[in-house]
Design a protein around this motif. Structure first.
Motif, short mmCIF file in Angstrom:
data_model
loop_
_atom_site.label_atom_id
_atom_site.label_comp_id
_atom_site.label_asym_id
_atom_site.label_seq_id
_atom_site.Cartn_x
_atom_site.Cartn_y
_atom_site.Cartn_z
N ASN A 1 36.40 47.11 40.76
CA ASN A 1 37.58 47.91 41.11
C ASN A 1 38.61 47.05 41.84
O ASN A 1 38.32 46.48 42.90
CB ASN A 1 37.16 49.10 41.98
CG ASN A 1 38.32 50.04 42.22
OD1 ASN A 1 39.22 50.17 41.39
ND2 ASN A 1 38.32 50.71 43.36
N GLY A 2 39.77 46.93 41.26
CA GLY A 2 40.84 46.14 41.87
C GLY A 2 40.81 44.66 41.56
O GLY A 2 41.75 43.93 41.90
N ARG B 1 41.07 41.15 39.53
CA ARG B 1 41.88 40.61 38.45
C ARG B 1 40.93 39.97 37.44
O ARG B 1 40.30 38.94 37.72
CB ARG B 1 42.85 39.56 39.00
CG ARG B 1 43.76 38.95 37.95
CD ARG B 1 44.72 40.00 37.43
NE ARG B 1 45.81 39.41 36.68
CZ ARG B 1 46.21 39.83 35.48
NH1 ARG B 1 45.57 40.82 34.91
NH2 ARG B 1 47.23 39.29 34.87
N GLY C 1 38.08 50.21 36.96
CA GLY C 1 39.17 49.98 37.90
C GLY C 1 39.64 48.55 37.97
O GLY C 1 40.47 48.21 38.82
N ALA C 2 39.12 47.68 37.09
CA ALA C 2 39.58 46.29 37.08
C ALA C 2 40.99 46.22 36.50
O ALA C 2 41.39 47.02 35.65
CB ALA C 2 38.63 45.43 36.24
N ARG C 3 41.75 45.24 36.97
CA ARG C 3 43.07 44.94 36.41
C ARG C 3 42.85 43.88 35.32
O ARG C 3 42.77 42.70 35.60
CB ARG C 3 44.02 44.44 37.50
CG ARG C 3 44.34 45.49 38.56
CD ARG C 3 45.24 44.96 39.64
NE ARG C 3 44.58 43.91 40.42
CZ ARG C 3 45.16 42.77 40.77
NH1 ARG C 3 46.40 42.50 40.41
NH2 ARG C 3 44.49 41.87 41.48
#
Length: 256
Positions: free
Chosen positions: A42-43, A45, A64-66
């Protein structure tokens, strides 16, 4: 962009079939990636290299990964853009990533590392990773300890030749590909899992592998004969028409 091996691009004309028939990955796989990378998705990159139609990209995005997807094939990249319009996609491959130095927390290769030259791809991944970032490689490999899968693999190898199959990936499992890496430091896990699918989906999954595609795909007379015969073999094991595919997800993670 460097030129991927021709066999790696054999999937491009069958991107829709690949997206519809190929298995995903168990939830435990991404849990284990987080554990071995020592950070949540999550969050983060994340670069999904060799993303194909986005099977792993979607799971990373849902965590929730970018995510930024990197894919060399225009057909596969187009299918990914169609199904995941909010995820950016760039054309490129693992031997020369079109990305800034120290720009990623995690780089993933889902069913894709064996298409790279590890002597080029490993330094590239380490260049793009931030300090403390991680490289995660994984493969679905058909579980040959299951009798019907072992029997099917014998038939596949008889059809294609002793060194080829549509189990694993072009006869190269994750473990064998990892042996090509210089150095070491990869933490490895084996994660058994399964999915139940109609026999048509299982046969489509088989025909989406490069072993079939480089020989003209499922529409050739030879492939049709093999798949029709395979349908008969499967009917004797799964009379209700639902095939339980059994896999071992092979995972390796290196922290920079």
């Amino acid at each position: 962009m460097s030129a991927p091996p021709p066999r790696a691009l054999s999937f491009d004309a069958s991107a829709a079939l690949y997206a519809a028939a190929r298995p995903g990955y168990p939830a435990a796989l991404l849990d284990t990636v987080e554990e071995l990378a020592a950070r949540p998705l999550n969050g983060a990159r994340v670069i999904d290299a060799g993303a194909g139609t986005g099977i792993a990209t979607r799971l990373l995005h849902e965590r929730g990964a970018r995510v930024l997807a990197v894919e060399p094939g225009p057909g596969m990249a187009g299918e990914l853009r169609r199904t995941l319009p909010s995820v950016p996609v760039v054309r490129g491959d693992g031997n020369r990533l079109p990305l800034a130095t120290a720009s990623a927390d995690l780089i993933t290769y889902a069913q894709a590392w064996h298409w790279t030259d590890p002597a080029l791809a490993l330094p590239e991944a380490l260049r793009v990773l931030r300090p403390g970032g991680a490289l995660a490689l994984w493969w679905n490999v058909a579980d040959d300890s299951v009798p019907w899968i072992a029997d099917q693999n014998i038939r596949l190898r008889r059809h294609f030749g002793a060194r080829d199959s549509a189990h694993g990936t072009a006869g190269v499992t994750g473990s064998r590909s990892l042996h090509l890496l210089s150095g070491g430091g990869f933490a490895q896990r084996l994660l058994p899992w399964s999915r139940s699918v109609p026999v048509d989906t299982h046969l489509a999954n088989l025909s989406s592998h490069s072993a079939f595609l480089v020989r003209g795909g499922a529409d050739t007379e030879s492939a049709r004969r093999f798949l029709d015969a395979e349908r008969g073999h499967l009917a004797s094991v799964f009379p209700d028409g639902t095939v339980e595919e059994r896999y071992v997800a092979e995972l390796a993670v290196l922290v920079r």
